[in-house]
Design a protein around this motif. Structure first.
Motif, PDB file in Angstrom:
ATOM      1  N   PHE A  74     -44.701 -50.176 -13.537  1.00  0.00           N
ATOM      2  CA  PHE A  74     -44.447 -51.355 -12.734  1.00  0.00           C
ATOM      3  C   PHE A  74     -43.437 -52.258 -13.468  1.00  0.00           C
ATOM      4  CE2 PHE A  74     -48.565 -50.094 -10.962  1.00  0.00           C
ATOM      5  CZ  PHE A  74     -48.321 -50.251  -9.596  1.00  0.00           C
ATOM      6  N   PRO A  75     -42.618 -52.989 -12.737  1.00  0.00           N
ATOM      7  CA  PRO A  75     -41.674 -53.892 -13.418  1.00  0.00           C
ATOM      8  C   PRO A  75     -42.418 -55.001 -14.153  1.00  0.00           C
ATOM      9  CG  PRO A  75     -41.630 -54.245 -11.034  1.00  0.00           C
ATOM     10  CD  PRO A  75     -42.469 -53.030 -11.259  1.00  0.00           C
ATOM     11  N   LYS A  76     -41.993 -55.261 -15.400  1.00  0.00           N
ATOM     12  CA  LYS A  76     -42.633 -56.278 -16.218  1.00  0.00           C
ATOM     13  C   LYS A  76     -41.595 -56.878 -17.142  1.00  0.00           C
ATOM     14  CE  LYS A  76     -46.487 -57.072 -19.423  1.00  0.00           C
ATOM     15  NZ  LYS A  76     -47.611 -56.457 -20.153  1.00  0.00           N
ATOM     16  N   GLY A  77     -41.245 -58.151 -16.903  1.00  0.00           N
ATOM     17  CA  GLY A  77     -40.279 -58.825 -17.764  1.00  0.00           C
ATOM     18  C   GLY A  77     -38.931 -58.136 -17.735  1.00  0.00           C
ATOM     19  N   THR A 102     -39.024 -53.610 -20.996  1.00  0.00           N
ATOM     20  CA  THR A 102     -38.782 -53.089 -22.340  1.00  0.00           C
ATOM     21  C   THR A 102     -39.436 -51.737 -22.554  1.00  0.00           C
ATOM     22  OG1 THR A 102     -38.701 -55.366 -23.154  1.00  0.00           O
ATOM     23  CG2 THR A 102     -38.963 -53.633 -24.791  1.00  0.00           C
ATOM     24  N   ALA A 103     -40.665 -51.554 -22.056  1.00  0.00           N
ATOM     25  CA  ALA A 103     -41.361 -50.278 -22.249  1.00  0.00           C
ATOM     26  C   ALA A 103     -40.618 -49.135 -21.570  1.00  0.00           C
ATOM     27  CB  ALA A 103     -42.787 -50.380 -21.713  1.00  0.00           C
ATOM     28  N   GLN A 104     -40.120 -49.363 -20.368  1.00  0.00           N
ATOM     29  CA  GLN A 104     -39.379 -48.311 -19.660  1.00  0.00           C
ATOM     30  C   GLN A 104     -38.057 -47.997 -20.358  1.00  0.00           C
ATOM     31  OE1 GLN A 104     -36.396 -48.825 -17.474  1.00  0.00           O
ATOM     32  NE2 GLN A 104     -36.329 -46.595 -17.249  1.00  0.00           N
ATOM     33  N   VAL A 146     -34.417 -45.907  -5.622  1.00  0.00           N
ATOM     34  CA  VAL A 146     -35.545 -46.834  -5.611  1.00  0.00           C
ATOM     35  C   VAL A 146     -36.836 -46.047  -5.410  1.00  0.00           C
ATOM     36  CG1 VAL A 146     -34.210 -48.779  -4.763  1.00  0.00           C
ATOM     37  CG2 VAL A 146     -35.293 -47.234  -3.136  1.00  0.00           C
ATOM     38  N   ILE A 147     -37.948 -46.659  -5.871  1.00  0.00           N
ATOM     39  CA  ILE A 147     -39.282 -46.075  -5.737  1.00  0.00           C
ATOM     40  C   ILE A 147     -40.146 -47.063  -4.971  1.00  0.00           C
ATOM     41  CG2 ILE A 147     -41.315 -45.218  -6.956  1.00  0.00           C
ATOM     42  CD1 ILE A 147     -39.528 -44.522  -9.304  1.00  0.00           C
ATOM     43  N   MET A 148     -40.786 -46.592  -3.888  1.00  0.00           N
ATOM     44  CA  MET A 148     -41.706 -47.397  -3.083  1.00  0.00           C
ATOM     45  C   MET A 148     -43.121 -46.899  -3.317  1.00  0.00           C
ATOM     46  SD  MET A 148     -39.758 -49.588  -1.595  1.00  0.00           S
ATOM     47  CE  MET A 148     -40.757 -50.260  -0.259  1.00  0.00           C
ATOM     48  N   LEU A 149     -44.082 -47.843  -3.365  1.00  0.00           N
ATOM     49  CA  LEU A 149     -45.469 -47.516  -3.681  1.00  0.00           C
ATOM     50  C   LEU A 149     -46.382 -47.953  -2.544  1.00  0.00           C
ATOM     51  CD1 LEU A 149     -47.460 -46.479  -5.889  1.00  0.00           C
ATOM     52  CD2 LEU A 149     -47.640 -48.864  -6.652  1.00  0.00           C
ATOM     53  N   GLY A 150     -47.263 -47.053  -2.139  1.00  0.00           N
ATOM     54  CA  GLY A 150     -48.244 -47.341  -1.094  1.00  0.00           C
ATOM     55  C   GLY A 150     -49.585 -46.706  -1.417  1.00  0.00           C
ATOM     56  N   ARG A 151     -50.481 -46.718  -0.411  1.00  0.00           N
ATOM     57  CA  ARG A 151     -51.818 -46.171  -0.604  1.00  0.00           C
ATOM     58  C   ARG A 151     -52.200 -45.298   0.575  1.00  0.00           C
ATOM     59  NH1 ARG A 151     -50.731 -50.589  -2.853  1.00  0.00           N
ATOM     60  NH2 ARG A 151     -51.544 -51.179  -4.917  1.00  0.00           N
ATOM     61  N   ALA A 205     -38.709 -44.533 -14.766  1.00  0.00           N
ATOM     62  CA  ALA A 205     -38.177 -45.502 -13.810  1.00  0.00           C
ATOM     63  C   ALA A 205     -39.275 -46.516 -13.501  1.00  0.00           C
ATOM     64  CB  ALA A 205     -37.684 -44.821 -12.543  1.00  0.00           C
ATOM     65  N   THR A 206     -38.896 -47.598 -12.809  1.00  0.00           N
ATOM     66  CA  THR A 206     -39.846 -48.632 -12.403  1.00  0.00           C
ATOM     67  C   THR A 206     -39.939 -48.696 -10.883  1.00  0.00           C
ATOM     68  OG1 THR A 206     -38.088 -50.301 -12.489  1.00  0.00           O
ATOM     69  CG2 THR A 206     -39.442 -50.020 -14.468  1.00  0.00           C
TER      70      THR A 206
END
Length: 451
Positions: free
Chosen positions: A358-361, A364-366, A411-416, A377-378
């Motif tokens: 997930f995108p964070k700041g 840096t981790a990615q 791009v990456i899309m996330l769902g359930r 990727a994020t």
């Protein structure tokens, strides 16, 4: 109107002031009567009007400068009558004079040659006769009762390797002076020219086997070094080089849609399965049988150390061996601390799996994982995290397609796994906006990432 009146008043005042000033300069001032002066009465005895005679001033005389005192003289000490001064001691020393040597060295007279000693240069002749000592005479002559001692026997010469007794040749054909006959071998030596069956001979290129399976053909085992992100990926082609867009659906075990219902989906999807769910291997097998890619969904517990992260990640990958990548969970995630993120990147570099965070700041981790060589990727957007309806989900997908055309890495899309989500994805795939991008599995998008 009031403004005009005020302006006229000010103008009139200025003009009047200028006119009065000009008139004052044109007409001279009138001469008035001169002021009258009177005598000043001075009180008697004040001597105010007294005069002072001018006399030559008397200057004070200057003081005479002091005369310098005479310098003291040092008188020489008086000489006593009994100790007169030596006049020679007061005179300077004279220069030393150097004279010539009184005499020269003369060489010694030639000494007489040494006298030759009587020396015989001839070699002495060997003594051939030894004089016997004379027998003592007189009373000193005695008879020795000790018998003469015999001479000591000569010691035998010792050898480093003593000779061994040679066995006597007892063969019937042995003769005097003939060499011994070698013993006969019980069995003849094998010959290298003996014929061997063609089937038993080794040939070049035949693999060697163990002693127990000589009759069985050897099997050559080759290890597959293909990374899981390529070995477990589904086929994908993008001949028109369209922007990539991937859709990931989280399967945490609460969804009501099964994998069998999605087998005929018009475009590829990727499913993230909870790695530590009881039936995680079965769900992975069902998605793989339907032709979809699977990811391992993982969350690190609070306060996890790098050693804990390694244990959990390796356990998840061993439990789900057909995954292509690791997906960060939406609970605690995988980016709690930098040591944990670095440990995960090092393990994924070794195993060959991808990583989605997930995108964070500043991500840096990615970025560090990508620097280590991990395809990562994020997520661009979680489109149903707040239980949005189908219409909102389709609008989010339109925005993602527009963003994909601007992003180089897609791009990456996330769902359930919700019925509204599946319905929105199915309807959106039939629209024209969906044809502007290439809907790809997650492995294709991760492998297409550029630094």
């Amino acid at each position: 109107m009031a403004k005009g009146v005020f302006r006229g008043f000010v103008t009139g005042m200025i003009v009047s002031g200028l006119g009065i000033g000009a008139m004052s300069l044109m007409y001279p001032l009138r001469d008035g009567p001169a002021p009258k002066t009177g005598a000043v009465e001075v009180p008697a005895g004040s001597d105010f009007e007294g005069k002072r005679e001018d006399t030559q001033p008397t200057l004070p005389g200057g003081e005479a400068a002091p005369k310098p005192a005479e310098a003291p003289k040092i008188e020489p000490p008086a000489t006593e009558a009994g100790n007169p001064v030596n006049e020679d001691a007061t005179q300077p020393a004279s220069k030393p004079e150097t004279g010539e040597p009184e005499g020269t060295l003369t060489p010694p007279a030639d000494a007489a040659p040494p006298a030759e000693t009587g020396r015989d240069d001839t070699a002495p002749s060997p003594v051939t006769e030894v004089d016997q000592p004379a027998a003592p005479a007189g009373d000193d002559a005695r008879i020795s009762t000790d018998p003469a001692q015999p001479a000591a026997p000569e010691a035998p010469e010792e050898k480093a390797f003593p000779e061994q007794d040679k066995a006597a040749d007892v063969s019937p054909g042995a003769e005097d002076g003939a060499p011994p006959v070698p013993p006969q071998r019980a069995e003849p030596l094998p010959s290298v020219t003996d014929e061997e069956p063609e089937a038993e001979r080794p040939r070049i290129g035949t693999p060697a086997g163990s002693l127990t399976d000589k009759d069985e053909p050897a099997q050559v085992v080759t290890e597959d070094t293909t990374p899981p992100i390529r070995a477990n990926a589904v086929a994908f082609e993008n001949p028109e080089a369209k922007p990539l867009m991937s859709v990931i659906l989280l399967d945490d075990g609460t969804g009501s849609v099964g994998a069998e219902a999605l087998a005929a989906f018009p475009y590829p999807l990727t499913f993230a399965v909870d790695a530590f769910a009881p039936d995680a291997p079965d769900r992975m097998a069902r998605y793989r049988a339907a032709g979809f890619e699977v990811m391992a969904l993982l969350d690190m517990p609070q306060g996890a150390t790098p050693a804990d992260a390694e244990t959990l990640l390796r356990g998840a990958l061993n439990k789900l061996p057909e995954t292509v990548a690791v997906m960060e969970g939406d609970a605690t995630g995988l980016q709690e601390t930098k040591p944990v993120s670095d440990q995960l990147a090092a393990i994924l570099t070794e195993t060959g799996h991808g990583l989605v965070l997930f995108p964070k700041g500043l991500n840096t981790a990615q970025k560090l994982a990508a620097k280590e060589g991990v395809p990562s990727a994020t997520v661009f957007r979680d489109f149903d995290g707040k239980e949005q309806d189908a219409q909102v989900i389709r609008r989010f997908l339109d925005q993602a397609a527009f963003k994909a055309r601007q992003e180089e890495n897609g791009v990456i899309m996330l769902g359930r796994m919700r019925p509204d989500t599946i319905s929105a994805l199915l309807l959106w795939g039939l629209q024209d906006r969906a044809s502007s991008v290439a809907l790809a599995p997650i492995s294709a998008l991760l492998l297409a990432q550029k630094p």
